[in-house]
Design a protein around this motif. Structure first.
Motif, mmCIF file in Angstrom:
data_model
loop_
_atom_site.group_PDB
_atom_site.id
_atom_site.type_symbol
_atom_site.label_atom_id
_atom_site.label_comp_id
_atom_site.label_asym_id
_atom_site.label_seq_id
_atom_site.Cartn_x
_atom_site.Cartn_y
_atom_site.Cartn_z
ATOM 1 N N ASP A 45 0.808 -1.218 0.000
ATOM 2 C CA ASP A 45 0.000 0.000 0.000
ATOM 3 C C ASP A 45 0.843 1.271 0.000
ATOM 4 O OD1 ASP A 45 -2.715 -0.997 -0.085
ATOM 5 O OD2 ASP A 45 -2.383 -1.742 1.946
ATOM 6 N N GLY A 46 1.982 1.243 0.646
ATOM 7 C CA GLY A 46 2.843 2.420 0.699
ATOM 8 C C GLY A 46 3.424 2.819 -0.645
ATOM 9 N N LYS A 47 3.477 1.887 -1.588
ATOM 10 C CA LYS A 47 4.030 2.161 -2.914
ATOM 11 C C LYS A 47 2.953 2.513 -3.941
ATOM 12 C CE LYS A 47 8.308 1.145 -1.902
ATOM 13 N NZ LYS A 47 9.357 2.145 -1.910
ATOM 14 N N ALA A 48 1.690 2.392 -3.554
ATOM 15 C CA ALA A 48 0.579 2.586 -4.492
ATOM 16 C C ALA A 48 -0.013 3.979 -4.392
ATOM 17 C CB ALA A 48 -0.515 1.557 -4.211
ATOM 18 N N LEU A 49 -0.682 4.371 -5.475
ATOM 19 C CA LEU A 49 -1.630 5.469 -5.421
ATOM 20 C C LEU A 49 -2.975 4.833 -5.099
ATOM 21 C CD1 LEU A 49 -0.652 7.574 -8.563
ATOM 22 C CD2 LEU A 49 -0.179 8.100 -6.162
ATOM 23 N N HIS A 50 -3.784 5.501 -4.313
ATOM 24 C CA HIS A 50 -5.057 4.942 -3.871
ATOM 25 C C HIS A 50 -6.193 5.731 -4.502
ATOM 26 C CE1 HIS A 50 -3.052 2.379 -0.917
ATOM 27 N NE2 HIS A 50 -2.155 3.347 -0.976
ATOM 28 N N LEU A 51 -7.000 5.040 -5.284
ATOM 29 C CA LEU A 51 -8.151 5.641 -5.949
ATOM 30 C C LEU A 51 -9.379 5.374 -5.088
ATOM 31 C CD1 LEU A 51 -9.596 6.960 -8.357
ATOM 32 C CD2 LEU A 51 -9.588 4.709 -9.461
ATOM 33 N N LEU A 52 -9.954 6.439 -4.568
ATOM 34 C CA LEU A 52 -11.102 6.332 -3.689
ATOM 35 C C LEU A 52 -12.350 6.779 -4.432
ATOM 36 C CD1 LEU A 52 -9.567 8.139 -0.562
ATOM 37 C CD2 LEU A 52 -9.447 5.712 -1.140
ATOM 38 N N GLY A 53 -13.374 5.937 -4.415
ATOM 39 C CA GLY A 53 -14.680 6.311 -4.940
ATOM 40 C C GLY A 53 -15.560 6.666 -3.758
ATOM 41 N N ILE A 54 -15.966 7.930 -3.671
ATOM 42 C CA ILE A 54 -16.657 8.421 -2.484
ATOM 43 C C ILE A 54 -18.100 8.793 -2.835
ATOM 44 C CG2 ILE A 54 -16.668 10.216 -0.705
ATOM 45 C CD1 ILE A 54 -13.569 10.259 -1.062
ATOM 46 N N PHE A 55 -19.014 8.307 -2.007
ATOM 47 C CA PHE A 55 -20.430 8.608 -2.145
ATOM 48 C C PHE A 55 -20.980 8.900 -0.751
ATOM 49 C CE2 PHE A 55 -24.927 7.202 -2.348
ATOM 50 C CZ PHE A 55 -25.374 8.094 -3.314
ATOM 51 N N ASN A 56 -21.611 10.058 -0.596
ATOM 52 C CA ASN A 56 -22.148 10.474 0.710
ATOM 53 C C ASN A 56 -21.101 10.390 1.818
ATOM 54 O OD1 ASN A 56 -24.684 11.149 -0.186
ATOM 55 N ND2 ASN A 56 -25.579 9.159 0.274
#
Length: 148
Positions: free
Chosen positions: A44-55
């Motif tokens: 996880d420390g080497k990744a970019l994190h794509l967050l899908g956010i709803f409400n």
């Protein structure tokens, strides 16, 4: 309301974003799929994190890796949408955002993924093609797919 996407480095995630992302991953990849394996894999420390956010809640998620880290090409992994929101077809929006994120942050269209075999047609809709024979990963049938 619709889903919104954000890409963040690991150290830029808030405690709540990290908690919700890991909870979503565990709910789907460990509990729903009945697969006991270490989702927290040290990458996880080497990744970019794509967050899908709803409400205000993380309901979709993917990790993006630079070329050469996971595969020779850039990579997308841990692609997940909460079971409560799959009927909205946000998985397709998530993949479009992930592909765009790879292009924007890593400057490449060449992407390799390790896909669960039953999702082959889903990934084909996003331009991925199977590469080689299937294999087991954590006792789940997978295939390698690439997009160029």
């Amino acid at each position: 309301m619709s889903i919104t996407f954000q890409i963040k480095r690991f150290n830029a995630l808030s405690t709540e974003e990290l908690y919700q992302s890991l909870q979503l991953r565990a709910n789907v990849f460990v509990v729903e799929q009945n697969c006991i394996y270490p989702d927290i894999d040290g990458k996880d420390g080497k990744a970019l994190h794509l967050l899908g956010i709803f409400n205000g809640e993380v309901v979709a998620y993917a990790r993006l890796f630079a070329p050469g880290y996971y595969f020779d090409n850039a990579s997308i992994g841990r692609v997940v949408v909460s079971a409560d929101y799959r009927h909205r077809k946000w998985g397709h929006e998530l993949m479009c955002a992930a592909i765009a994120g790879i292009q924007e942050h890593y400057g490449t269209d060449a992407i390799t993924i390790s896909a669960q075999e039953y999702l082959k047609k889903f990934y084909e809709r996003h331009g991925f093609v199977q590469e080689g024979a299937g294999y087991l990963e954590d006792d789940i049938p997978h295939i390698r797919m690439h997009k160029v």
